[in-house]
Design a protein around this motif. Structure first.
Motif, PDB file in Angstrom:
ATOM      1  N   ALA A   1     -18.657  20.563  -6.900  1.00  0.00           N
ATOM      2  CA  ALA A   1     -17.276  20.598  -6.405  1.00  0.00           C
ATOM      3  C   ALA A   1     -16.605  19.274  -6.728  1.00  0.00           C
ATOM      4  N   ASN A   2     -17.359  18.185  -6.603  1.00  0.00           N
ATOM      5  CA  ASN A   2     -16.847  16.876  -7.034  1.00  0.00           C
ATOM      6  C   ASN A   2     -18.003  15.962  -7.378  1.00  0.00           C
ATOM      7  N   VAL A   3     -17.684  14.982  -8.205  1.00  0.00           N
ATOM      8  CA  VAL A   3     -18.667  14.000  -8.643  1.00  0.00           C
ATOM      9  C   VAL A   3     -18.055  12.619  -8.429  1.00  0.00           C
ATOM     10  N   ARG A   4     -18.805  11.759  -7.734  1.00  0.00           N
ATOM     11  CA  ARG A   4     -18.359  10.384  -7.510  1.00  0.00           C
ATOM     12  C   ARG A   4     -19.185   9.459  -8.394  1.00  0.00           C
ATOM     13  N   LYS A   5     -18.465   8.656  -9.171  1.00  0.00           N
ATOM     14  CA  LYS A   5     -19.094   7.641 -10.029  1.00  0.00           C
ATOM     15  C   LYS A   5     -18.407   6.327  -9.682  1.00  0.00           C
ATOM     16  N   GLY A   6     -19.125   5.464  -8.964  1.00  0.00           N
ATOM     17  CA  GLY A   6     -18.498   4.230  -8.468  1.00  0.00           C
ATOM     18  C   GLY A   6     -17.387   4.596  -7.491  1.00  0.00           C
ATOM     19  N   ASP A   7     -16.195   4.067  -7.734  1.00  0.00           N
ATOM     20  CA  ASP A   7     -15.055   4.367  -6.870  1.00  0.00           C
ATOM     21  C   ASP A   7     -14.249   5.574  -7.347  1.00  0.00           C
ATOM     22  N   ALA A   8     -14.593   6.101  -8.507  1.00  0.00           N
ATOM     23  CA  ALA A   8     -13.842   7.222  -9.087  1.00  0.00           C
ATOM     24  C   ALA A   8     -14.457   8.557  -8.667  1.00  0.00           C
ATOM     25  N   VAL A   9     -13.579   9.550  -8.435  1.00  0.00           N
ATOM     26  CA  VAL A   9     -14.029  10.888  -8.055  1.00  0.00           C
ATOM     27  C   VAL A   9     -13.449  11.902  -9.034  1.00  0.00           C
ATOM     28  N   LEU A  10     -14.332  12.717  -9.576  1.00  0.00           N
ATOM     29  CA  LEU A  10     -13.941  13.824 -10.436  1.00  0.00           C
ATOM     30  C   LEU A  10     -13.961  15.078  -9.572  1.00  0.00           C
ATOM     31  N   THR A  11     -12.779  15.598  -9.239  1.00  0.00           N
ATOM     32  CA  THR A  11     -12.674  16.800  -8.416  1.00  0.00           C
ATOM     33  C   THR A  11     -12.676  18.025  -9.323  1.00  0.00           C
ATOM     34  N   LEU A  12     -13.576  18.954  -9.023  1.00  0.00           N
ATOM     35  CA  LEU A  12     -13.748  20.141  -9.853  1.00  0.00           C
ATOM     36  C   LEU A  12     -13.390  21.437  -9.120  1.00  0.00           C
ATOM     37  N   ARG A  13     -13.665  21.490  -7.832  1.00  0.00           N
ATOM     38  CA  ARG A  13     -13.388  22.690  -7.043  1.00  0.00           C
ATOM     39  C   ARG A  13     -12.955  22.284  -5.639  1.00  0.00           C
ATOM     40  N   ASP A  14     -12.189  23.180  -4.999  1.00  0.00           N
ATOM     41  CA  ASP A  14     -11.812  22.909  -3.613  1.00  0.00           C
ATOM     42  C   ASP A  14     -12.945  23.358  -2.681  1.00  0.00           C
ATOM     43  N   GLU A  15     -12.736  23.270  -1.375  1.00  0.00           N
ATOM     44  CA  GLU A  15     -13.796  23.578  -0.409  1.00  0.00           C
ATOM     45  C   GLU A  15     -14.246  25.041  -0.448  1.00  0.00           C
ATOM     46  N   LYS A  16     -13.407  25.922  -0.985  1.00  0.00           N
ATOM     47  CA  LYS A  16     -13.775  27.338  -1.109  1.00  0.00           C
ATOM     48  C   LYS A  16     -14.457  27.628  -2.444  1.00  0.00           C
ATOM     49  N   GLY A  17     -14.437  26.651  -3.355  1.00  0.00           N
ATOM     50  CA  GLY A  17     -15.051  26.835  -4.659  1.00  0.00           C
ATOM     51  C   GLY A  17     -14.073  27.210  -5.751  1.00  0.00           C
ATOM     52  N   THR A  18     -12.787  27.233  -5.425  1.00  0.00           N
ATOM     53  CA  THR A  18     -11.783  27.559  -6.434  1.00  0.00           C
ATOM     54  C   THR A  18     -11.675  26.404  -7.420  1.00  0.00           C
ATOM     55  N   PRO A  19     -11.884  26.677  -8.708  1.00  0.00           N
ATOM     56  CA  PRO A  19     -11.824  25.604  -9.709  1.00  0.00           C
ATOM     57  C   PRO A  19     -10.419  25.016  -9.839  1.00  0.00           C
ATOM     58  N   VAL A  20     -10.350  23.703  -9.996  1.00  0.00           N
ATOM     59  CA  VAL A  20      -9.040  23.057 -10.156  1.00  0.00           C
ATOM     60  C   VAL A  20      -8.389  23.444 -11.472  1.00  0.00           C
ATOM     61  N   TRP A  21      -9.189  23.793 -12.488  1.00  0.00           N
ATOM     62  CA  TRP A  21      -8.606  24.183 -13.771  1.00  0.00           C
ATOM     63  C   TRP A  21      -7.919  25.540 -13.686  1.00  0.00           C
ATOM     64  N   SER A  22      -8.165  26.319 -12.638  1.00  0.00           N
ATOM     65  CA  SER A  22      -7.458  27.596 -12.504  1.00  0.00           C
ATOM     66  C   SER A  22      -6.291  27.471 -11.535  1.00  0.00           C
ATOM     67  N   GLY A  23      -5.979  26.253 -11.092  1.00  0.00           N
ATOM     68  CA  GLY A  23      -4.908  26.020 -10.131  1.00  0.00           C
ATOM     69  C   GLY A  23      -3.532  26.416 -10.624  1.00  0.00           C
ATOM     70  N   TRP A  24      -3.340  26.464 -11.941  1.00  0.00           N
ATOM     71  CA  TRP A  24      -2.034  26.845 -12.482  1.00  0.00           C
ATOM     72  C   TRP A  24      -1.694  28.278 -12.136  1.00  0.00           C
ATOM     73  N   ARG A  25      -2.681  29.086 -11.752  1.00  0.00           N
ATOM     74  CA  ARG A  25      -2.420  30.484 -11.404  1.00  0.00           C
ATOM     75  C   ARG A  25      -1.945  30.632  -9.970  1.00  0.00           C
ATOM     76  N   ARG A  26      -2.333  29.673  -9.109  1.00  0.00           N
ATOM     77  CA  ARG A  26      -1.945  29.750  -7.695  1.00  0.00           C
ATOM     78  C   ARG A  26      -0.554  29.186  -7.519  1.00  0.00           C
ATOM     79  N   LYS A  27       0.269  29.892  -6.756  1.00  0.00           N
ATOM     80  CA  LYS A  27       1.628  29.409  -6.489  1.00  0.00           C
ATOM     81  C   LYS A  27       1.856  29.377  -5.009  1.00  0.00           C
TER      82      LYS A  27
END
Length: 154
Positions: free
Chosen positions: A128-154
């Motif tokens: 869902a997310n990856v932390r490397k040092g102080d940086a966070v790569l967010t991949l999915r929300d708490e329900k597992g919805t991928p951030v790359w599919s966020g353009w479909r949600r309005k």
């Protein structure tokens, strides 16, 4: 003269229809090869289970591209060495991961929060997310919805 006018008219009509067709989108909107399985509605996307989310810390021993299921585009996969052993971690589609500011590489020390799944009969994590040092790569929300599919949600 009339014959030439008819030929010119036919050429104009054919050319116009070809140009119109080349600029139009396919029915049902834009479709990208291999994208269907990377959404939460696909069989692979439904593997993420919020009830099995955990956080792991460790060292990245390997990063590669894999294809989770037939018909999907390549995804970024890493192996995380923790104090309890190694576990595969699935990040997301390569076209998305490779365009992020955070690069996850071999020998990186990271923290992964994700859903523990069984993939091809073996334990794995869908991140869902990856932390490397102080940086966070967010991949999915708490329900597992991928951030790359966020353009479909309005």
């Amino acid at each position: 003269m009339k014959k030439i006018s008819v030929i010119v008219a036919v050429v104009v009509i054919v050319t116009t229809s070809m140009l119109t067709e080349s600029f139009s989108q396919p029915k049902g909107g834009m479709k990208w090869k291999g994208s269907c399985g990377w959404s939460t509605s696909g069989q692979y996307g439904r593997l993420f289970d919020p009830a099995t989310v955990e956080t792991l810390h460790g060292e990245v021993t390997n990063v590669d591209i894999f294809i989770p299921q037939k018909g999907m585009s390549g995804g970024v996969h890493l192996t995380l060495k923790t104090d309890k052993g190694e576990i595969p971690v699935h990040l997301g589609p390569a076209w998305y991961i490779e365009n992020q500011e955070i690069a996850i590489e071999q020998n990186d020390m990271i923290e992964v929060k994700g859903s523990r799944i069984n993939f091809e009969g073996k334990p794995a994590i869908i991140a869902a997310n990856v932390r490397k040092g102080d940086a966070v790569l967010t991949l999915r929300d708490e329900k597992g919805t991928p951030v790359w599919s966020g353009w479909r949600r309005k």
